[in-house]
Design an enzyme around this catalytic site. Structure first.
Site, PDB file in Angstrom:
ATOM      1  N   TRP B 327      12.379  60.761  90.225  1.00 44.80           N
ATOM      2  CA  TRP B 327      12.991  61.915  89.568  1.00 44.80           C
ATOM      3  C   TRP B 327      14.505  61.884  89.748  1.00 44.80           C
ATOM      4  O   TRP B 327      15.266  62.251  88.852  1.00 44.80           O
ATOM      5  CB  TRP B 327      12.423  63.203  90.177  1.00 44.80           C
ATOM      6  CG  TRP B 327      13.039  64.460  89.623  1.00 44.80           C
ATOM      7  CD1 TRP B 327      12.618  65.176  88.554  1.00 44.80           C
ATOM      8  CD2 TRP B 327      14.199  65.139  90.126  1.00 44.80           C
ATOM      9  NE1 TRP B 327      13.426  66.257  88.344  1.00 44.80           N
ATOM     10  CE2 TRP B 327      14.411  66.257  89.305  1.00 44.80           C
ATOM     11  CE3 TRP B 327      15.064  64.921  91.189  1.00 44.80           C
ATOM     12  CZ2 TRP B 327      15.446  67.149  89.513  1.00 44.80           C
ATOM     13  CZ3 TRP B 327      16.118  65.805  91.387  1.00 44.80           C
ATOM     14  CH2 TRP B 327      16.289  66.910  90.550  1.00 44.80           C
ATOM     15  N   HIS B 328      14.922  61.399  90.943  1.00 45.64           N
ATOM     16  CA  HIS B 328      16.355  61.416  91.235  1.00 45.64           C
ATOM     17  C   HIS B 328      17.149  60.439  90.380  1.00 45.64           C
ATOM     18  O   HIS B 328      18.309  60.698  90.069  1.00 45.64           O
ATOM     19  CB  HIS B 328      16.597  61.122  92.714  1.00 45.64           C
ATOM     20  CG  HIS B 328      16.337  62.312  93.580  1.00 45.64           C
ATOM     21  ND1 HIS B 328      15.079  62.640  94.021  1.00 45.64           N
ATOM     22  CD2 HIS B 328      17.167  63.262  94.062  1.00 45.64           C
ATOM     23  CE1 HIS B 328      15.149  63.745  94.737  1.00 45.64           C
ATOM     24  NE2 HIS B 328      16.401  64.143  94.790  1.00 45.64           N
ATOM     25  N   GLY B 329      16.546  59.327  90.037  1.00 47.25           N
ATOM     26  CA  GLY B 329      17.326  58.398  89.232  1.00 47.25           C
ATOM     27  C   GLY B 329      16.522  57.179  88.846  1.00 47.25           C
ATOM     28  O   GLY B 329      15.536  56.831  89.501  1.00 47.25           O
ATOM     29  N   TYR B 476      24.473  66.051  92.501  1.00 45.06           N
ATOM     30  CA  TYR B 476      23.210  66.229  91.781  1.00 45.06           C
ATOM     31  C   TYR B 476      23.388  66.422  90.279  1.00 45.06           C
ATOM     32  O   TYR B 476      22.401  66.523  89.558  1.00 45.06           O
ATOM     33  CB  TYR B 476      22.397  67.372  92.405  1.00 45.06           C
ATOM     34  CG  TYR B 476      21.372  66.832  93.387  1.00 45.06           C
ATOM     35  CD1 TYR B 476      21.780  66.268  94.579  1.00 45.06           C
ATOM     36  CD2 TYR B 476      20.015  66.838  93.103  1.00 45.06           C
ATOM     37  CE1 TYR B 476      20.863  65.741  95.471  1.00 45.06           C
ATOM     38  CE2 TYR B 476      19.085  66.314  93.988  1.00 45.06           C
ATOM     39  CZ  TYR B 476      19.511  65.764  95.167  1.00 45.06           C
ATOM     40  OH  TYR B 476      18.607  65.224  96.039  1.00 45.06           O
ATOM     41  N   PHE B 479      21.712  63.783  88.143  1.00 45.07           N
ATOM     42  CA  PHE B 479      20.257  63.739  87.973  1.00 45.07           C
ATOM     43  C   PHE B 479      19.822  64.655  86.843  1.00 45.07           C
ATOM     44  O   PHE B 479      18.697  64.960  86.666  1.00 45.07           O
ATOM     45  CB  PHE B 479      19.551  64.113  89.277  1.00 45.07           C
ATOM     46  CG  PHE B 479      20.037  63.273  90.448  1.00 45.07           C
ATOM     47  CD1 PHE B 479      20.187  61.905  90.303  1.00 45.07           C
ATOM     48  CD2 PHE B 479      20.360  63.849  91.651  1.00 45.07           C
ATOM     49  CE1 PHE B 479      20.645  61.134  91.360  1.00 45.07           C
ATOM     50  CE2 PHE B 479      20.812  63.085  92.713  1.00 45.07           C
ATOM     51  CZ  PHE B 479      20.957  61.738  92.569  1.00 45.07           C
TER      52      PHE B 479
END
Lengths: 511, 479
Positions: B327-329, B476, B479
């Site tokens: 999800w983060h990257g 963030y 993201f």
């Protein structure tokens, strides 16, 4: 009434302070006494007080200059201060705007003395045409000049809001040096993206990091509050003599490398913003009845490749307005712009030397004389003008000395044995001692370029009378408008020239 | 628009005044205004992508309505609608965030077995906040499908819920159940709430500008010049990055929550002093809570959670953390980072029995959790897998390079350490004393309160790390 104001209030989770405290845990709702049911206006009042306090403190530190950068080396600020001081006393006839190429590459003293007018350079290093426009606008507002010279190095592929690093720092410096608050306010959103507004207006905001990085500067600034340095009194017209020695042989050899290019004209691009501000500058000058001249200062001819590509882009951009444009890069004057005229570098951004700045100044003076002399007044006989320029660089080369006890006219309106008309021969004191300046009229004389004049002078040395021949060679860098200028080497100390015995044109030696 | 930008400093007061003095007279009008303000807020980054939020919101709104109109015996249709929502939202994410990554990984996998494909990566701009608002919007349709939430019929409210500007680009990821009803409430100005909101904003800016952005200079400097970094620089950079990430993201969350409070909205908590967790399981109940709970509720529980035996629990935890990393990257580093954190829970928590320690052992557990977390973040921060491995190989080894060459001089480094320690001590105090601190503060004399307010503000102005030459965006946001 008291009971009306006092009421029990339930503080739910979101009302807790830093940062959350109750959140994440299901705790019972706390009940506390709240003294007053306070309104949004009360809150806004407090916020206003807080904001006001912040503004006052920041304004105070700005006024005191605690976070000022080192102004001792800030030429842009010096230029603007000098411009305002100068225009308090007298008019400026020619304003020149641009970037570092201009203030290193053109001598305003020589331009002034050649034209008999006052010329002032208001250039800032690394700046853009947009910034140049606002500088010119403010300059015109302060003192409407007759001619505005805009140097073309500022016309390139920039977008003001995207400037970063050194280019942004230069733009901030230039903005900060200007003084007209209204013009500054108008130009702020155009010159900077919103993230830089505060930095542009406040040194405390911009340089707050001095607390960690340059505490010495803060100490210096505090010292300056008590000991304001005296203003320098010499004539200052915005020039900065940065380079005094030209291209060296070892540097010139680099141009022999196969494929080496210092400045590549094919890479030249012009941003839409630059195009827009060409139009604005033309309109600004037109509106204020100021004659606009675009000026392209040269780089060494071997430094530049495919300049025509660059020139054609600029020509197209200028075409709708058909402005006056002096392009010293092309056609290039190979005789005048020698390697001595250029900074000893092969880096893309090559500036001119002091010698180059003289050549460029006279080239511009001739151009102005030819194209728009009617715009300029002749101030060379005005006392205030003379007081300003007398004895400064370029004065004696263009004008006669007065009876000041130091400089003198040794001969006037003579003719050599060869029939050359001599306007005058001056004995003037220059940096390295006394020398003779021989001025021969351009009118009524054949072309004397490249010639040498032989003089026989009479004088004294150590109490004894001497008669000796000396040679005066055609000046390499000074090119006055009305006469040919020949100069001798400085005489040795103790030599006192009192008269000219004879003048002849040196015959060309046949090899 | 960044919270720490001049634009926001103008935008927020203008929106606030218009909100309370003009638009709050009518709920629909107010929500339309908030919606417009939110779209303007987003458009400052890139106006073209506003259409993507609108599209995403419309799709989920009508899917919600579609589910509402299904009778009890139309379960299949409800499921289809849910699948449509999942496909649409993950489709957006997949295209904008993972397309190049997947194709690239696919080609690499095939080249490994000797088959070569050529692929020119598409130049895809990652819409800011796409991971956040798609998850928020998705939670709505899943909740509606699970009949945990009655779908709304008010389009404006739903659009405003998806793009509410304080939390639009980096969360907290709100649930419809908590947030949507707030858009139907009449808002009455509350002094205490507003005051706490303002203080949270200033506190967030303090954390971001004074600490996070300052230590970011060092970590960015080290990671830009990894080859030249000494072992001690890598140690400091790794520890600094752990604090930078926390202070940066929690600062964003504080400002988001504080801003929402100004408008009378309550956002969920996103961080609860995670660096005082004594176990990895506890850590994830305190770190990025809105995302952790999203994965817990919509992935971990549906997978069976911990109710299907130990082995299945391990599998479930690992699935959650792998996906959370992803999800983060779109990079293998994030997946590895997620996997490591999953392993911490299933291995270290169990080996050291971290969840049940007390006293000094709990303190040791807290240190263990922090240092393991900081090390795992090497994968989070390093641009490539090789860079991360380089850090691990060289971290701690002696070197002669100066630690002052990364943009922070001696006094700034010392100041950074002092600030970090001070911040942790302050958090420790809150951990111990809880809400009493806030209450005591608000009950304190006016001079004390104003001294604190002004000290915070002036320290941000005169000691903060900001300016024309700093990159001050929030981590963030990517993201």
């Amino acid at each position: 009434m008291a009971s009306k104001n006092k009421q029990k209030k339930t503080i739910s989770q979101h009302k807790t302070a830093i940062p959350e405290i109750k959140k994440g845990k299901s705790q019972p709702k706390a009940t506390v006494q709240v003294a007053k049911d306070r309104t949004i206006k009360q809150l806004l009042f407090k916020v206003e007080i807080c904001v006001l306090l912040i503004l006052v403190v920041v304004f105070y530190t700005d006024m005191k200059g605690y976070f000022n950068p080192d102004y001792s080396n800030d030429h842009t600020r010096r230029k603007w201060n000098a411009y305002y001081n100068f225009t308090n006393k007298q008019d400026v006839d020619v304003v020149l705007v641009g970037n570092s190429h201009l203030y290193t590459g053109l001598s305003p003293e020589n331009l002034s003395t050649a034209l008999g007018a006052t010329c002032f350079i208001l250039a800032s290093p690394g700046t853009t045409l947009t910034d140049t426009y606002f500088s010119l606008k403010e300059a015109i507002k302060v003192c409407k000049p007759k001619i505005a010279v805009v140097e073309t190095f500022t016309i390139n592929d920039y977008h003001s809001h995207e400037l970063k690093g050194g280019a942004l720092a230069d733009q901030l410096k230039s903005f900060s040096a200007r003084k007209d608050l209204i013009e500054k306010a108008v130009s702020t959103p155009i010159l900077f993206n919103s993230g830089n507004y505060l930095s542009a207006w406040s040194n405390s905001i911009r340089n707050h990091s001095f607390v960690f990085t340059d505490r010495d500067q803060i100490s210096k600034n505090i010292d300056l509050l008590n000991n304001t340095p005296e203003e320098r009194k010499e004539l200052y017209l915005g020039r900065y003599i940065r380079f005094t020695s030209g291209l060296e042989d070892s540097t010139l050899l680099k141009y022999n490398r196969p494929g080496f290019v210092g400045y590549d004209g094919r890479k030249y691009k012009m941003s839409s913003e630059a195009r827009e501000y060409i139009t604005k500058i033309v309109e600004l000058c037109h509106k204020n009845n100021v004659q606009l001249v675009f000026l392209t200062l040269p780089m060494y001819h071997r430094h530049v490749k495919d300049y025509q590509v660059c020139k054609s882009i600029m020509s197209k951009a200028f075409a709708p307005y058909n402005p006056l444009w002096l392009d010293l890069q092309s056609p290039y004057d190979y005789k005048a712009f020698t390697p001595a005229c250029f900074e000893n570098t092969v880096n893309e951004n090559q500036h001119m030397t002091y010698q180059g700045s003289l050549v460029a100044a006279y080239k511009l003076a001739h151009f102005i004389r030819e194209k728009c002399s009617d715009k300029l007044p002749d101030r060379s006989n005005e006392m205030t003008w003379k007081q300003l320029f007398y004895g400064n660089d370029g004065y004696f080369e263009n004008h006669s000395p007065e009876s000041d006890g130091v400089n003198s006219i040794l001969m006037k309106d003579g003719r050599t044995q060869d029939g050359i008309s001599i306007k005058e021969v001056d004995l003037v004191r220059q940096q390295n001692g006394y020398s003779l300046l021989v001025k021969a009229n351009k009118q009524n004389n054949p072309d004397l370029n490249g010639k040498t004049i032989q003089l026989v002078v009479e004088g004294t040395m150590g109490g004894k009378q001497v008669i000796a021949p000396v040679e005066a060679v055609m000046s390499t860098y000074y090119d006055p408008l009305n006469h040919y200028l020949f100069g001798t080497a400085p005489f040795a100390q103790g030599v006192n020239i009192v008269a000219i015995k004879s003048i002849t044109l040196k015959k060309q030696e046949k090899i | 628009m960044l919270f720490n930008s001049f634009n926001y400093a103008v935008f927020l007061p203008v929106v606030y005044l218009l909100y309370w003095f003009i638009f709050n007279r009518n709920i629909t009008l107010r929500n339309v205004f908030l919606l417009t303000a939110s779209y303007i807020f987003y458009a400052f980054w890139d106006w073209r992508f506003v259409s993507l939020i609108i599209l995403s919101s419309f799709v989920d709104f009508f899917i919600g309505l579609g589910m509402k109109n299904c009778s009890d015996n139309q379960q299949r249709k409800r499921k289809l609608l849910l699948i449509l929502s999942l496909v649409f939202n993950f489709g957006i994410l997949g295209f904008f965030k993972y397309y190049n990554f997947f194709v690239d990984s696919f080609i690499e996998a095939f080249s490994f077995i000797g088959k070569d494909f050529s692929f020119t990566p598409l130049k895809i701009i990652l819409p800011v906040g796409v991971s956040f608002y798609t998850f928020q919007s998705l939670s709505y349709t899943i909740d509606v499908y699970n009949k945990k939430f009655e779908p709304t019929t008010k389009l404006i409210n739903f659009l405003a819920f998806v793009c509410f500007f304080p939390q639009l680009v980096a969360g907290p990821i709100e649930r419809a159940k908590h947030m949507l009803p707030q858009f139907s409430e009449k808002k009455v100005f509350d002094y205490e709430t507003t005051r706490s909101g303002l203080l949270l904003i200033v506190y967030g800016l303090f954390k971001k500008i004074l600490i996070a952005d300052r230590i970011a200079i060092f970590t960015n400097g080290v990671y830009k010049d990894l080859d030249g970094a000494s072992g001690i620089s890598l140690v400091i950079a790794s520890l600094f990055f752990a604090f930078q990430l926390y202070l940066d993201f929690s600062a964003y969350s504080d400002i988001a929550i504080g801003t929402a409070r100004l408008f009378g909205f309550k956002l969920v908590l996103n961080f609860r002093r995670p660096y005082f967790s004594s176990s990895f399981s506890e850590f994830w109940t305190r770190w990025h809570i809105s995302l952790s709970s999203w994965f817990r509720d919509y992935l971990y529980f549906p997978l069976g959670g911990s109710r299907r035996g130990y082995n299945r629990t391990i599998v479930n935890v690992m699935i959650v953390f792998l996906l959370s990393g992803m999800w983060h990257g779109a990079s293998w580093n994030f997946i590895i980072w997620g996997a490591i954190n999953g392993l911490f829970i299933v291995v270290l928590d169990r080996i050291f029995n971290l969840e049940k320690q007390t006293g000094f052992r709990r303190t040791l557990g807290t240190l263990l959790v922090f240092f393991c977390w900081a090390l795992s973040l090497v994968f989070f921060r390093a641009p490539t897998f090789h860079d991360a491995m380089y850090v691990f190989k060289n971290i701690g080894f002696a070197g002669f390079e100066s630690i002052y060459k990364y943009g922070l001089n001696s006094s700034e480094l010392k100041f950074s350490f002092v600030l970090i320690i001070g911040m942790m001590l302050f958090e420790r105090l809150i951990e111990k004393k809880g809400e009493n601190i806030a209450e005591r503060f608000y009950a304190a004399h006016l001079i004390v309160r104003w001294s604190v307010y002004l000290a915070l503000v002036f320290s941000i102005i005169y000691l903060g790390s900001y300016g024309s030459f700093n990159d001050n965006s929030f981590i963030y946001f990517q993201f």
